[in-house]
Design an enzyme around this catalytic site. Sequence first.
Site, PDB file in Angstrom:
ATOM      1  N   THR A 134      -3.812  11.894   2.873  1.00  0.00           N
ATOM      2  CA  THR A 134      -3.311  11.312   1.853  1.00  0.00           C
ATOM      3  C   THR A 134      -4.066  11.275   0.616  1.00  0.00           C
ATOM      4  O   THR A 134      -5.140  11.939   0.570  1.00  0.00           O
ATOM      5  CB  THR A 134      -3.118   9.465   2.130  1.00  0.00           C
ATOM      6  OG1 THR A 134      -4.391   9.176   2.583  1.00  0.00           O
ATOM      7  CG2 THR A 134      -2.451   9.526   3.673  1.00  0.00           C
ATOM      8  N   LYS A 192     -14.570  -1.325   6.476  1.00  0.00           N
ATOM      9  CA  LYS A 192     -14.057  -1.142   7.626  1.00  0.00           C
ATOM     10  C   LYS A 192     -14.491  -1.962   8.677  1.00  0.00           C
ATOM     11  O   LYS A 192     -13.921  -2.549   9.393  1.00  0.00           O
ATOM     12  CB  LYS A 192     -13.553   0.234   8.031  1.00  0.00           C
ATOM     13  CG  LYS A 192     -12.973   1.313   7.022  1.00  0.00           C
ATOM     14  CD  LYS A 192     -11.413   0.522   6.931  1.00  0.00           C
ATOM     15  CE  LYS A 192     -10.180   1.495   6.059  1.00  0.00           C
ATOM     16  NZ  LYS A 192      -9.370   0.953   5.618  1.00  0.00           N
ATOM     17  N   ALA A 229     -12.586   2.858  -2.726  1.00  0.00           N
ATOM     18  CA  ALA A 229     -14.134   2.917  -3.004  1.00  0.00           C
ATOM     19  C   ALA A 229     -14.084   3.946  -3.968  1.00  0.00           C
ATOM     20  O   ALA A 229     -13.187   4.849  -4.203  1.00  0.00           O
ATOM     21  CB  ALA A 229     -14.867   3.412  -1.897  1.00  0.00           C
ATOM     22  N   SER A 284      -5.763   8.679  -0.840  1.00  0.00           N
ATOM     23  CA  SER A 284      -7.085   8.194  -0.655  1.00  0.00           C
ATOM     24  C   SER A 284      -7.994   8.973  -0.075  1.00  0.00           C
ATOM     25  O   SER A 284      -9.196   9.146  -0.320  1.00  0.00           O
ATOM     26  CB  SER A 284      -6.741   6.855   0.027  1.00  0.00           C
ATOM     27  OG  SER A 284      -6.151   5.876  -0.983  1.00  0.00           O
ATOM     28  N   GLY A 313       0.822  -1.542  -0.026  1.00  0.00           N
ATOM     29  CA  GLY A 313       0.020  -0.014  -0.163  1.00  0.00           C
ATOM     30  C   GLY A 313       0.725   1.340   0.000  1.00  0.00           C
ATOM     31  O   GLY A 313       0.380   2.339   0.413  1.00  0.00           O
ATOM     32  N   ASP A 315      -2.364  -6.865  -7.729  1.00  0.00           N
ATOM     33  CA  ASP A 315      -3.686  -6.113  -7.355  1.00  0.00           C
ATOM     34  C   ASP A 315      -4.486  -7.010  -6.661  1.00  0.00           C
ATOM     35  O   ASP A 315      -4.875  -8.074  -7.111  1.00  0.00           O
ATOM     36  CB  ASP A 315      -4.305  -6.002  -8.886  1.00  0.00           C
ATOM     37  CG  ASP A 315      -5.593  -5.366  -9.030  1.00  0.00           C
ATOM     38  OD1 ASP A 315      -6.330  -5.354  -7.973  1.00  0.00           O
ATOM     39  OD2 ASP A 315      -6.070  -4.938 -10.064  1.00  0.00           O
ATOM     40  N   VAL A 316      -5.104  -6.431  -5.615  1.00  0.00           N
ATOM     41  CA  VAL A 316      -5.497  -7.250  -4.316  1.00  0.00           C
ATOM     42  C   VAL A 316      -7.112  -7.866  -5.113  1.00  0.00           C
ATOM     43  O   VAL A 316      -7.906  -8.489  -4.367  1.00  0.00           O
ATOM     44  CB  VAL A 316      -5.567  -6.854  -3.054  1.00  0.00           C
ATOM     45  CG1 VAL A 316      -4.037  -6.750  -2.337  1.00  0.00           C
ATOM     46  CG2 VAL A 316      -6.335  -5.492  -3.025  1.00  0.00           C
ATOM     47  N   TYR A 319     -18.329   9.359   4.746  1.00  0.00           N
ATOM     48  CA  TYR A 319     -17.447   8.008   4.688  1.00  0.00           C
ATOM     49  C   TYR A 319     -18.272   6.756   4.423  1.00  0.00           C
ATOM     50  O   TYR A 319     -17.700   6.060   3.486  1.00  0.00           O
ATOM     51  CB  TYR A 319     -16.601   7.807   6.166  1.00  0.00           C
ATOM     52  CG  TYR A 319     -15.506   6.839   5.867  1.00  0.00           C
ATOM     53  CD1 TYR A 319     -14.279   7.414   5.355  1.00  0.00           C
ATOM     54  CD2 TYR A 319     -15.483   5.605   6.825  1.00  0.00           C
ATOM     55  CE1 TYR A 319     -13.150   6.437   5.575  1.00  0.00           C
ATOM     56  CE2 TYR A 319     -14.439   4.892   6.849  1.00  0.00           C
ATOM     57  CZ  TYR A 319     -13.315   5.393   6.223  1.00  0.00           C
ATOM     58  OH  TYR A 319     -12.173   4.661   5.938  1.00  0.00           O
TER      59      TYR A 319
HETATM   60  P1  NAD Z   1      -2.872   5.785   0.044  1.00  0.00           P
HETATM   61  O1  NAD Z   1      -3.912   6.205  -1.189  1.00  0.00           O
HETATM   62  O2  NAD Z   1      -1.683   6.349   0.156  1.00  0.00           O
HETATM   63  O3  NAD Z   1      -2.950   4.222   0.228  1.00  0.00           O
HETATM   64  C1  NAD Z   1      -3.918   3.361  -0.245  1.00  0.00           C
HETATM   65  C2  NAD Z   1      -3.090   2.436  -1.328  1.00  0.00           C
HETATM   66  O4  NAD Z   1      -4.106   1.310  -1.615  1.00  0.00           O
HETATM   67  C3  NAD Z   1      -2.475   2.713  -2.380  1.00  0.00           C
HETATM   68  O5  NAD Z   1      -1.076   2.281  -2.198  1.00  0.00           O
HETATM   69  C4  NAD Z   1      -3.131   2.034  -3.322  1.00  0.00           C
HETATM   70  O6  NAD Z   1      -2.325   1.750  -4.520  1.00  0.00           O
HETATM   71  C5  NAD Z   1      -3.680   0.879  -2.801  1.00  0.00           C
HETATM   72  N1  NAD Z   1      -4.785   0.023  -3.576  1.00  0.00           N
HETATM   73  C6  NAD Z   1      -5.965   0.530  -4.171  1.00  0.00           C
HETATM   74  N2  NAD Z   1      -6.575  -0.401  -4.542  1.00  0.00           N
HETATM   75  C7  NAD Z   1      -5.609  -1.481  -4.809  1.00  0.00           C
HETATM   76  C8  NAD Z   1      -5.867  -2.831  -5.195  1.00  0.00           C
HETATM   77  N3  NAD Z   1      -6.817  -3.066  -6.275  1.00  0.00           N
HETATM   78  N4  NAD Z   1      -4.633  -3.557  -5.197  1.00  0.00           N
HETATM   79  C9  NAD Z   1      -3.605  -3.374  -4.432  1.00  0.00           C
HETATM   80  N5  NAD Z   1      -3.412  -1.952  -3.694  1.00  0.00           N
HETATM   81  C10 NAD Z   1      -4.459  -1.039  -3.976  1.00  0.00           C
HETATM   82  O7  NAD Z   1      -3.755   6.236   1.487  1.00  0.00           O
HETATM   83  P2  NAD Z   1      -3.708   6.052   2.841  1.00  0.00           P
HETATM   84  O8  NAD Z   1      -4.513   6.885   3.694  1.00  0.00           O
HETATM   85  O9  NAD Z   1      -2.183   5.646   3.234  1.00  0.00           O
HETATM   86  O10 NAD Z   1      -4.554   4.462   3.146  1.00  0.00           O
HETATM   87  C11 NAD Z   1      -3.862   3.269   3.606  1.00  0.00           C
HETATM   88  C12 NAD Z   1      -4.881   2.761   4.555  1.00  0.00           C
HETATM   89  O11 NAD Z   1      -5.026   3.453   5.898  1.00  0.00           O
HETATM   90  C13 NAD Z   1      -6.197   2.559   3.935  1.00  0.00           C
HETATM   91  O12 NAD Z   1      -6.661   1.178   4.354  1.00  0.00           O
HETATM   92  C14 NAD Z   1      -6.997   3.581   4.610  1.00  0.00           C
HETATM   93  O13 NAD Z   1      -8.548   3.237   4.556  1.00  0.00           O
HETATM   94  C15 NAD Z   1      -6.439   3.443   5.841  1.00  0.00           C
HETATM   95  N6  NAD Z   1      -6.789   4.668   6.607  1.00  0.00           N
HETATM   96  C16 NAD Z   1      -6.577   6.015   6.143  1.00  0.00           C
HETATM   97  C17 NAD Z   1      -6.870   6.988   6.936  1.00  0.00           C
HETATM   98  C18 NAD Z   1      -6.747   8.557   6.441  1.00  0.00           C
HETATM   99  O14 NAD Z   1      -7.153   9.318   7.060  1.00  0.00           O
HETATM  100  N7  NAD Z   1      -5.642   8.448   5.290  1.00  0.00           N
HETATM  101  C19 NAD Z   1      -7.327   7.024   8.368  1.00  0.00           C
HETATM  102  C20 NAD Z   1      -7.521   5.780   8.842  1.00  0.00           C
HETATM  103  C21 NAD Z   1      -7.322   4.450   7.948  1.00  0.00           C
END
Ligand code: NAD
Length: 257
Positions: free
Chosen positions: A196, A165, A98, A198, A14, A67-68, A158
């Site tokens: 970030t 989640k 999403a 996402s 990720g 690709d998950v 959300y």
């Molecule tokens: P990010 O966009 O940096 O990371 C998301 C990652 O998911 C990316 O690397 C993307 O390539 C990968 N991804 C998406 N679809 C995919 C697929 N089909 N196969 C493989 N990889 C795939 O954003 P982030 O905020 O670092 O997110 C990381 C995790 O943290 C997520 O689960 C997110 O829900 C969670 N999270 C984020 C926050 C926030 O506020 N940013 C808060 C709580 C939890």
Amino acid sequence: MGKLLKDKNILIMGVANKWSIAWGIAKKFIKEEANLIFTYLGDKSRLHLEKFLMEEGIDNPKLIECDVSKDEDIENAFKELRKEIDVLHGVVHSIAFANKDELQGFYYNTSREGYLVAQDISSYSLVAISRNAQPLMTEGGSIVTLSYLGAERAITNYNVMGVAKAALEASVRYLAVDLGINNVTVNSISAGPVKTTSAKGIRDFTKLLRGFEDVAPLKRLVTTEEIANTALFLCSDLGTGVTGENIHVDCGYHIVG
Ligand code: NAD
């Protein structure tokens, strides 16, 4: 104290860019001398990740495509991983997706397709990854995923991701039971909001950040480093007694109200 992750092989899933929570975790793990293997999504992101990791001082990073949303990709990724290492000690699952139009407005407008996509990539993937990781985790280990408070409360916009989640956190408990016998722990970190790529897909995310600082007992946002510290605890020998848990790293926001 010696380095906490010395001689541990850990799969980091990720990292998209320098803002990714997974990158914050990877940086921390590198300092603790972990041997990291990264997955990436698609050829374009491989080039980007390779360049980015080299700029960050990681020469010849171990990169595996995954690709998950595709079972064969996950299986192939673990076949590739076996060529790199004999034993896996940890997996950081930091993946969610999403469609942007599902992250706004009324939750009841969620489409069937959008619902399934969010569940598939953000929740089911942990199940498939755990199944594939387990045979390599012969010395015990730790699987860590990232969640958010939207699993427990209805957070504006959300929506479908909150429901994904919730499924993810339930999966953590079931997987913890399944893998406990192999001395593998499974936990989620419920992180406070972090800017970030996402997160920017959630409508009015900056508004959510502002409200957060006002309410959280610590009166500030959580840092990626703080999230990484908890991931470190869970993946090191310090966290071996914790499994099936959802640890909030959110400056206390979830206890208020
Ligand atoms: P990010 O966009 O940096 O990371 C998301 C990652 O998911 C990316 O690397 C993307 O390539 C990968 N991804 C998406 N679809 C995919 C697929 N089909 N196969 C493989 N990889 C795939 O954003 P982030 O905020 O670092 O997110 C990381 C995790 O943290 C997520 O689960 C997110 O829900 C969670 N999270 C984020 C926050 C926030 O506020 N940013 C808060 C709580 C939890």
